[in-house]
Enzyme design. Structure first.
Site, short mmCIF file in Angstrom:
data_model
loop_
_atom_site.label_atom_id
_atom_site.label_comp_id
_atom_site.label_asym_id
_atom_site.label_seq_id
_atom_site.Cartn_x
_atom_site.Cartn_y
_atom_site.Cartn_z
N ASP A 4 6.60 1.68 6.90
CA ASP A 4 5.11 1.15 6.53
C ASP A 4 4.78 2.02 5.38
O ASP A 4 3.69 3.12 5.63
CB ASP A 4 4.67 1.39 7.85
CG ASP A 4 3.20 0.70 7.99
OD1 ASP A 4 2.97 -0.04 6.93
OD2 ASP A 4 2.20 0.75 8.53
N ASP A 53 -0.52 4.56 1.21
CA ASP A 53 -0.87 5.46 1.91
C ASP A 53 -0.18 5.36 3.15
O ASP A 53 0.52 4.37 3.52
CB ASP A 53 -2.45 5.32 2.12
CG ASP A 53 -2.71 4.16 2.85
OD1 ASP A 53 -2.30 3.06 2.47
OD2 ASP A 53 -3.70 3.98 3.71
N HIS A 66 0.77 -1.22 -0.02
CA HIS A 66 0.09 -0.12 -0.11
C HIS A 66 0.92 1.19 -0.02
O HIS A 66 1.86 1.27 0.43
CB HIS A 66 -0.85 0.00 1.22
CG HIS A 66 -0.35 0.03 2.56
ND1 HIS A 66 -0.07 1.26 3.05
CD2 HIS A 66 0.06 -0.81 3.30
CE1 HIS A 66 0.57 1.30 4.42
NE2 HIS A 66 0.80 -0.27 4.46
N GLU A 76 4.84 -5.87 3.80
CA GLU A 76 4.70 -5.13 5.03
C GLU A 76 6.01 -5.34 5.74
O GLU A 76 6.61 -6.31 5.50
CB GLU A 76 3.48 -5.52 5.51
CG GLU A 76 2.12 -5.13 5.00
CD GLU A 76 1.63 -3.71 5.69
OE1 GLU A 76 2.47 -2.92 5.99
OE2 GLU A 76 0.47 -3.42 5.03
N GLU A 117 -5.12 1.37 2.73
CA GLU A 117 -4.96 0.34 3.43
C GLU A 117 -5.23 0.68 4.74
O GLU A 117 -5.84 -0.36 5.75
CB GLU A 117 -3.50 -0.55 3.02
CG GLU A 117 -3.57 -1.90 3.84
CD GLU A 117 -2.93 -1.69 5.27
OE1 GLU A 117 -2.90 -2.83 6.06
OE2 GLU A 117 -2.33 -0.65 5.56
N GLU A 118 -4.62 1.64 5.19
CA GLU A 118 -4.60 2.10 6.95
C GLU A 118 -5.67 2.24 7.33
O GLU A 118 -5.75 2.13 8.69
CB GLU A 118 -3.67 3.34 7.02
CG GLU A 118 -2.05 3.19 6.52
CD GLU A 118 -1.24 2.27 7.41
OE1 GLU A 118 -1.89 1.88 8.70
OE2 GLU A 118 0.12 2.14 7.31
#
Length: 376
Positions: free
Chosen positions: A107, A77, A75, A167, A140-141
């Site tokens: 992240d 974001d 991801h 991740e 995603e977050e």
């Protein structure tokens, strides 16, 4: 043609793009990555689902009907910066003592940069093989929002025979992660003047009593042999509009991390019964756990490959956080899934987030080795 930088430069370039979610604004990032993948020969689809927010699906190879590509996903974001001051520019990608600092370095823009570079560097090997697909998501977050939208379009999503999620794992392979059930608990009361509280019903008191009951709540499931036990945390509470009124509304947020075989709807029912109050529970995030069979041949091959590159055998383990695999794996028919990325999970979401440069460069080699193992 867009020049492909090395992994540190690419990570710095991605970190410089503010994709804090909310609001996200991931399109600036996804369009740049799409151009790199297109130049390497990938068929790329960039789908915008909100203004300034888009996902990327890039594929190469997998031309035959029976081909199942390997999927790499990450991801783009990030979470907000936090209330404390940073020691380094959070969008600067500054390097000090072998670490790159910035929001998203761990992240997980470092992992995204590594998988994009691995995929582009091997672009000439992938045609006429089982293929590679990259899925780079927005949102995603806040609960796998971008991945959920992709999964509503099976033709765009395509197929996959295995999934690698970039991740943060400090480059150690993990075979899955817990699920996430986020609940908003709402207490309602009756407002009145603060000098006559007996004429109202205080929603904050109702909420606080419920929080006390939630703290006592216990799961009765046996711990999973690898993932362990489920967890629960009250992460936020708010209520009232001013000091001299009886508040008629209060809410608090509950973060539950679940294990396989737990049914989220049953958890909600058990929690509601345990609180024994009129508190209403609204679901804000509901994603399941992911656990692959450690004895699966591809999983074993990945573990052996990583062990050889890292110089040490790797142990069966899982993550506590959730990933887009919660949504993508079921959509792909639950193929074996590995979580593997250069970031350090203990640094994620923190002030002065960083990623070690050595891990960044190492992850490119890991991803390339996994791709070669699949397609050659």
């Amino acid at each position: 043609m867009t020049q492909v930088p090395d992994v540190a430069e690419l990570t710095r370039h991605l970190v410089a793009m503010d994709t804090i979610n909310p609001p996200g604004n991931e399109h600036q990032c996804s369009s740049y990555l799409a151009s790199l993948l297109e130049d390497a020969g990938y068929q790329v689809d960039v789908t915008e689902f909100e203004s300034g927010r888009s996902n990327v699906v890039a594929r190469l190879g997998g031309e035959r009907d029976d081909d199942l590509p390997i999927c790499f996903t990450g991801h783009i974001d990030t979470v907000p910066l936090g209330n404390e001051a940073w020691s380094y520019d959070p969008f600067g990608g500054e390097i000090h003592d072998g670490k790159m600092y910035g929001r998203g370095t761990t992240d997980m823009k470092g992992g995204v940069a590594a998988m994009v570079l691995a995929a582009t560097q091997l672009g000439s090997f992938i045609p006429n093989t089982k293929g590679v697909v990259l899925i780079l998501t927005a949102g995603e977050e806040t609960g796998c929002d971008g991945a959920k939208i992709l999964c509503k379009n099976p033709e765009l999503l395509g197929r996959a025979g295995a999934i690698v999620v970039g991740e943060p794992t400090s480059n150690k392979p993990l075979i899955g992660h817990k699920g996430a059930l986020w609940l908003k608990a709402i207490a309602k009361g009756v407002t009145a003047h603060g000098s006559t509280p007996e004429l109202g019903v205080n929603a904050v008191y109702e909420a606080c009593r419920a929080v006390g009951e939630v703290e006592k709540f216990r799961f009765h499931e046996e711990p999973h042999k690898v993932i362990g036990s489920p967890s629960l945390n009250v992460g936020r509470i708010k209520g009232g509009i001013n000091v001299n009124s009886v508040p008629d509304y209060a809410e608090f947020d509950i973060d539950i991390r679940s294990i396989p075989n737990q049914q989220h709807q049953q958890i909600i029912s058990n929690l509601q019964q345990h609180m024994n109050s009129d508190i209403a529970l609204e679901t804000t995030v509901d994603v399941g756990s992911v656990v692959s069979n450690f004895s699966d041949s591809w999983v074993q091959n990945v573990y052996q490959c990583v062990g050889e590159i890292l110089g040490a055998p790797q142990q069966e383990a899982t993550a506590k956080y959730f990933t887009d695999a919660s949504v993508l794996a079921p959509a792909f028919g639950n193929p074996p899934t590995i979580i593997l990325g250069p970031g350090d999970a203990a640094i994620a979401h923190k002030i002065d987030e960083y990623c070690e440069l050595e891990k960044l460069y190492q992850s490119v080699e890991l991803y390339k080795a996994i791709i070669k193992q699949w397609v050659l």
